[in-house]
Enzyme design. Structure first.
Site, PDB file in Angstrom:
ATOM      1  N   GLY A  20      -0.940  -1.650   6.451  1.00  0.00           N
ATOM      2  CA  GLY A  20      -0.878  -2.745   7.419  1.00  0.00           C
ATOM      3  C   GLY A  20      -2.076  -3.659   7.241  1.00  0.00           C
ATOM      4  O   GLY A  20      -2.701  -3.658   6.182  1.00  0.00           O
ATOM      5  N   ARG A  53     -10.930 -11.180  -1.352  1.00  0.00           N
ATOM      6  CA  ARG A  53     -10.712 -10.393  -0.120  1.00  0.00           C
ATOM      7  C   ARG A  53     -10.472  -8.922  -0.468  1.00  0.00           C
ATOM      8  O   ARG A  53      -9.709  -8.588  -1.374  1.00  0.00           O
ATOM      9  CB  ARG A  53      -9.514 -10.964   0.643  1.00  0.00           C
ATOM     10  CG  ARG A  53      -9.183 -10.221   1.931  1.00  0.00           C
ATOM     11  CD  ARG A  53      -8.071  -9.214   1.733  1.00  0.00           C
ATOM     12  NE  ARG A  53      -7.625  -8.635   3.000  1.00  0.00           N
ATOM     13  CZ  ARG A  53      -6.802  -7.595   3.088  1.00  0.00           C
ATOM     14  NH1 ARG A  53      -6.312  -7.040   1.992  1.00  0.00           N
ATOM     15  NH2 ARG A  53      -6.445  -7.108   4.250  1.00  0.00           N
ATOM     16  N   GLY A  97      -9.368  -5.260   1.360  1.00  0.00           N
ATOM     17  CA  GLY A  97      -8.800  -4.700   2.593  1.00  0.00           C
ATOM     18  C   GLY A  97      -9.362  -3.322   2.903  1.00  0.00           C
ATOM     19  O   GLY A  97     -10.441  -2.939   2.434  1.00  0.00           O
ATOM     20  N   ASP A  98      -8.605  -2.596   3.682  1.00  0.00           N
ATOM     21  CA  ASP A  98      -9.021  -1.244   4.082  1.00  0.00           C
ATOM     22  C   ASP A  98      -8.786  -0.206   2.976  1.00  0.00           C
ATOM     23  O   ASP A  98      -9.452   0.840   2.931  1.00  0.00           O
ATOM     24  CB  ASP A  98      -8.250  -0.809   5.334  1.00  0.00           C
ATOM     25  CG  ASP A  98      -6.739  -0.840   5.112  1.00  0.00           C
ATOM     26  OD1 ASP A  98      -6.248  -1.762   4.409  1.00  0.00           O
ATOM     27  OD2 ASP A  98      -6.042   0.042   5.632  1.00  0.00           O
ATOM     28  N   THR A 146       0.779  -1.235   0.000  1.00  0.00           N
ATOM     29  CA  THR A 146       0.000   0.000   0.000  1.00  0.00           C
ATOM     30  C   THR A 146       0.810   1.284   0.000  1.00  0.00           C
ATOM     31  O   THR A 146       1.618   1.524   0.903  1.00  0.00           O
ATOM     32  CB  THR A 146      -0.945   0.087   1.234  1.00  0.00           C
ATOM     33  OG1 THR A 146      -1.732  -1.081   1.274  1.00  0.00           O
ATOM     34  CG2 THR A 146      -1.835   1.304   1.164  1.00  0.00           C
ATOM     35  N   GLY A 206      -5.380  -4.715   6.888  1.00  0.00           N
ATOM     36  CA  GLY A 206      -6.572  -3.922   6.622  1.00  0.00           C
ATOM     37  C   GLY A 206      -7.759  -4.276   7.498  1.00  0.00           C
ATOM     38  O   GLY A 206      -8.561  -3.399   7.850  1.00  0.00           O
TER      39      GLY A 206
HETATM   40  N1  ASP Z   1      -3.691  -2.356   4.044  1.00  0.00           N
HETATM   41  C1  ASP Z   1      -3.438  -3.300   2.999  1.00  0.00           C
HETATM   42  C2  ASP Z   1      -4.515  -4.341   2.975  1.00  0.00           C
HETATM   43  O1  ASP Z   1      -4.934  -4.789   4.018  1.00  0.00           O
HETATM   44  C3  ASP Z   1      -2.136  -3.977   3.112  1.00  0.00           C
HETATM   45  C4  ASP Z   1      -0.961  -3.188   3.663  1.00  0.00           C
HETATM   46  O2  ASP Z   1      -0.949  -1.980   3.651  1.00  0.00           O
HETATM   47  O3  ASP Z   1       0.032  -3.786   4.118  1.00  0.00           O
HETATM   48  O4  ASP Z   1      -4.881  -4.760   1.906  1.00  0.00           O
END
Ligand code: ASP
Length: 342
Positions: free
Chosen positions: A255, A231, A233-234, A203, A257
């Site tokens: 991180g 899936r 994520g955030d 990200t 999500g």
């Molecule tokens: N936030 C991202 C997700 O969960 C992954 C990341 O930033 O490491 O898809």
């Protein structure tokens, strides 16, 4: 202040805000807490991880020419999206457990207009598709095939996003993989890597303030490596992976999500800044909220928040050591280590 004075103040503020066409709640909160000098420290651009520095350079070119923050953040995050060596964003991203590279992205401007795509395949610049959703459709988010159709209908071309390097790593992972997604600390123990390495994480989230003092943000990712098919994520979720309130500030995250979504993390950070917290304090409180919800899990995953306020002040905070962020303004062009809880 007496109830009556409060009432009078709120009534006056509400009328003024309504006349100005502004959000009433934001106006009252803002005036209660602080007055912003919006242009003092503009322009500025900040983004997640070490690779944000190169992305910031592309955004900075536009910002110094007086272009909109929205154009700057789109141009900025397109740099890692197009970089096949960056295995966490766009072309070259690590695939899901079934070998498909699926992209999540969102973008938000100074008028709270926003657009997002989720599970987008075979299009390099997910961020530009998110912008198309924002500008060319009545919707905020499109997923999968529909998002791809919009991209193709607007002249974008299909591309194979799975590079030889990511294919090789995925095949290696398949040999021992448990059939479930992992978080980005435990699943990518690459040779010579340490937990904070940019390549261990996903990200790019980018926030910018232009010369007019307007804020925008962009967030784009290939998501958690080897995630379950479908899936999300955030990163494409407005309020979770990104939030911009032009009267207060903006925030983004990187991180795991799932943990960010649970607390609607980026929106929380902006609301904490509205209450008068500095960007770093606001990020820290959001991280603490994650721990409060699930103290056992929090020790094993990484989440980092990054924030910019309307003064051009910035800050970050993470659960674990190793989260870095890049800053470019009139004074610095550098990468900082974020503070962390553990
Ligand atoms: N936030 C991202 C997700 O969960 C992954 C990341 O930033 O490491 O898809």
């Amino acid at each position: 202040m007496s109830d009556r004075r409060n009432f009078v103040k709120l009534t006056l503020l509400s009328s003024a805000a309504l006349l100005a066409g502004k959000n009433v709640l934001a106006q009252t909160d803002e005036l209660k807490d602080r007055t912003y000098d919006t242009k003092k420290d503009a322009p500025v651009v900040i983004s997640t991880w070490d690779f944000g520095q190169e992305a910031n350079a592309a955004a900075w070119k536009l910002l110094t020419k007086g272009e909109r923050a929205l154009d700057a953040v789109e141009a900025g995050v397109k740099v890692p999206e197009a970089d096949p060596k960056n295995q966490s964003v766009g072309l070259g991203g690590r695939p899901d457990r079934d070998g498909h590279v699926t992209l999540d992205a969102c973008i938000m401007d100074e008028d709270a207009r926003c657009g997002a795509v989720a599970c987008l395949e075979e299009i390099v610049h997910a961020i530009s598709v998110a912008r198309l959703v924002m500008e060319k459709t009545p919707h905020v988010m499109l997923a999968g095939e529909g998002a791809q159709q919009l991209a193709l209908a607007n002249g974008m071309k299909k591309a194979n996003l799975l590079t030889a390097e990511s294919l090789k790593e995925w095949k290696e992972w398949l040999k021992t993989a448990k059939y479930k997604p992992h978080n980005n600390i435990e699943n990518l123990k690459l040779p010579n890597s340490r937990p904070g390495d940019a390549r261990n994480h996903d990200t790019i989230g980018m926030l910018a303030m232009d010369k007019k003092g307007n804020l925008s943000g962009a967030c784009t990712t290939s998501g958690m490596a080897y995630k379950l098919r479908g899936r999300i994520g955030d990163s494409p979720i407005i309020g979770a992976g990104l939030y911009v309130d032009n009267e207060i500030g903006a925030a983004t995250s990187s991180g795991v999500g799932e943990e960010v979504i649970r607390i609607v993390g980026s929106h929380l950070v902006v609301e904490l800044m509205r209450r008068g917290h500095s960007p770093e304090e606001a990020c820290k409180k959001a991280v603490q909220r994650i721990v409060a919800k699930n103290p056992n899990m929090a020790k094993d995953v990484q989440v980092g928040f990054l924030a910019l306020n309307k003064h051009g002040e910035f800050g970050a905070y993470a659960l674990q050591k190793g989260f870095t962020y890049a800053v470019r303004n009139g004074a610095v062009d550098t990468v900082y280590d974020s503070k962390s809880l553990f």
